[in-house]
Design a protein around this motif. Structure first.
Motif, PDB file in Angstrom:
ATOM      1  N   UNK A   1       5.144  10.670   4.733  1.00 19.02           N
ATOM      2  CA  UNK A   1       5.859  10.298   3.521  1.00 19.02           C
ATOM      3  C   UNK A   1       5.527   8.858   3.141  1.00 19.02           C
ATOM      4  N   UNK A   2       5.431   8.594   1.838  1.00 15.54           N
ATOM      5  CA  UNK A   2       5.051   7.256   1.379  1.00 15.54           C
ATOM      6  C   UNK A   2       6.045   6.193   1.849  1.00 15.54           C
ATOM      7  N   UNK A   3       7.312   6.557   2.008  1.00 17.42           N
ATOM      8  CA  UNK A   3       8.315   5.597   2.465  1.00 17.42           C
ATOM      9  C   UNK A   3       8.101   5.185   3.921  1.00 17.42           C
TER      10      UNK A   3
ATOM     11  N   UNK B   1      -6.865   4.677   4.113  1.00 16.66           N
ATOM     12  CA  UNK B   1      -5.594   4.705   4.842  1.00 16.66           C
ATOM     13  C   UNK B   1      -4.576   5.570   4.101  1.00 16.66           C
ATOM     14  N   UNK B   2      -4.525   5.423   2.778  1.00 19.16           N
ATOM     15  CA  UNK B   2      -3.588   6.213   1.972  1.00 19.16           C
ATOM     16  C   UNK B   2      -3.936   7.693   2.034  1.00 19.16           C
TER      17      UNK B   2
ATOM     18  N   UNK C   1       0.836  -1.205   0.000  1.00 18.14           N
ATOM     19  CA  UNK C   1       0.000   0.000   0.000  1.00 18.14           C
ATOM     20  C   UNK C   1       0.872   1.256   0.000  1.00 18.14           C
ATOM     21  N   UNK C   2       2.041   1.176   0.639  1.00 16.04           N
ATOM     22  CA  UNK C   2       2.976   2.304   0.620  1.00 16.04           C
ATOM     23  C   UNK C   2       3.450   2.580  -0.799  1.00 16.04           C
ATOM     24  N   UNK C   3       3.681   1.517  -1.572  1.00 14.14           N
ATOM     25  CA  UNK C   3       4.089   1.674  -2.974  1.00 14.14           C
ATOM     26  C   UNK C   3       2.935   2.242  -3.812  1.00 14.14           C
ATOM     27  N   UNK C   4       1.704   1.806  -3.503  1.00 13.12           N
ATOM     28  CA  UNK C   4       0.537   2.358  -4.200  1.00 13.12           C
ATOM     29  C   UNK C   4       0.389   3.836  -3.864  1.00 13.12           C
ATOM     30  N   UNK C   5       0.644   4.167  -2.607  1.00 14.68           N
ATOM     31  CA  UNK C   5       0.610   5.566  -2.147  1.00 14.68           C
ATOM     32  C   UNK C   5       1.582   6.408  -2.977  1.00 14.68           C
ATOM     33  N   UNK C   6       2.824   5.910  -3.150  1.00 18.13           N
ATOM     34  CA  UNK C   6       3.828   6.638  -3.929  1.00 18.13           C
ATOM     35  C   UNK C   6       3.380   6.793  -5.376  1.00 18.13           C
TER      36      UNK C   6
END
Length: 286
Positions: free
Chosen positions: A124-126, A114-115, A51-56
């Motif tokens: 930050x997405x990371x 959540x995003x 999901x963090x990668x989708x956020x980025x």
């Protein structure tokens, strides 16, 4: 001792049976712990990282000049390839989440919430995975935000509109467009977009477009995202700015009346002086 244990087993001793059952329970407990660590915990962390990668990627999508075309392609593929139809008011983030995960509407909403909450809190997405873990998971973020989302968003939207209305009196800058070179397009709006081209640090206005309802929503969504998290403080500041703008607007209106209709302006001044005198006398009487 060994003979006693055999006799106890043969006689179906409750003590031995209980020890055997507890032993099996301990074995299953260890098996469950291994399963939980291997699949549940690691799977949850893997989900948060995804999901963090989708956020980025969602942030990258927001920066695309052809964002609307990209989202339209995502919607088309979702519909034609996966049979997943998205509503017109479905957020771009949710469309992206559904395209990548093919999750059902409810699950996609939980993920995208959540995003979007992380973006609103300027995470930050990371660092998204750690943020979600600390918050108690994606479902907890959705649950805690559900009760306050609507009221919170409405308040942010109200602040954004108040700010823009105040800026009409105190604009960041202003200039006049040549009416002869201005293309008259269909539609009208209180807000407009100026299409500019930059050259050596200077902006050159190429066209003016009225904002339709869909684009206006996106503009305000962008403004809402830029508001600080401390709504109480920003509301106080914008309200103060708004009062200042209203006072300035009244002064500007009166100046315009003085210029165009001086007799009317003189009458308004006399009325205001009489009102002020009445207020002073009333205060003395108290």
């Amino acid at each position: 001792m060994h003979i006693d244990l055999i006799e106890a087993v043969e006689n179906h001793s409750p003590l031995v049976a209980t020890k055997t059952l507890i032993g099996k329970a301990d074995d299953l407990a260890r098996e469950h712990e291994e399963f939980n660590n291997r699949y549940i915990v690691s799977g949850r962390k893997a989900l948060y990282e995804l999901l963090g990668k989708i956020y980025a990627l969602a942030e990258q999508l927001d920066g695309c000049s052809d964002k609307e075309d990209q989202v339209a392609i995502l919607r088309k593929v979702l519909s034609e390839k996966y049979g997943i139809r998205t509503q017109e008011n479905t957020s771009d983030t949710t469309v992206l989440v559904r395209y990548i995960t093919q999750a059902d509407r409810k699950t996609a909403h939980v993920y995208s919430r959540a995003i979007e909450t992380a973006r609103l809190n300027k995470i930050d997405s990371s660092k998204f995975a750690g943020y979600v873990e600390q918050a108690g998971g994606v479902e907890r973020i959705r649950t805690e935000g559900a009760d306050s989302d609507e009221g919170d968003f409405d308040k942010r939207m109200s602040i954004a509109r108040m700010y823009l209305n105040s800026r009409k009196v105190f604009p960041l800058t202003s200039f006049k467009l040549n009416p002869k070179s201005n293309i008259h397009l269909e539609g009208s709006s209180d807000l407009n977009i100026l299409i500019c081209s930059e050259s050596e640090g200077r902006q050159y206005v190429l066209a003016k477009l009225p904002i339709d309802s869909g684009l206006e929503k996106k503009v305000f969504d962008g403004l809402v995202r830029q508001l600080p998290n401390d709504l109480k403080d920003v509301c106080k500041q914008v309200t103060k700015f708004h009062k200042k703008a209203k006072k300035k607007q009244s002064q500007n209106t009166f100046k315009a009346i003085v210029k165009k209709r001086p007799a009317l302006a003189a009458g308004m001044l006399r009325i205001q002086k009489i009102r002020n005198l009445v207020i002073v006398q009333s205060n003395k009487g108290e």
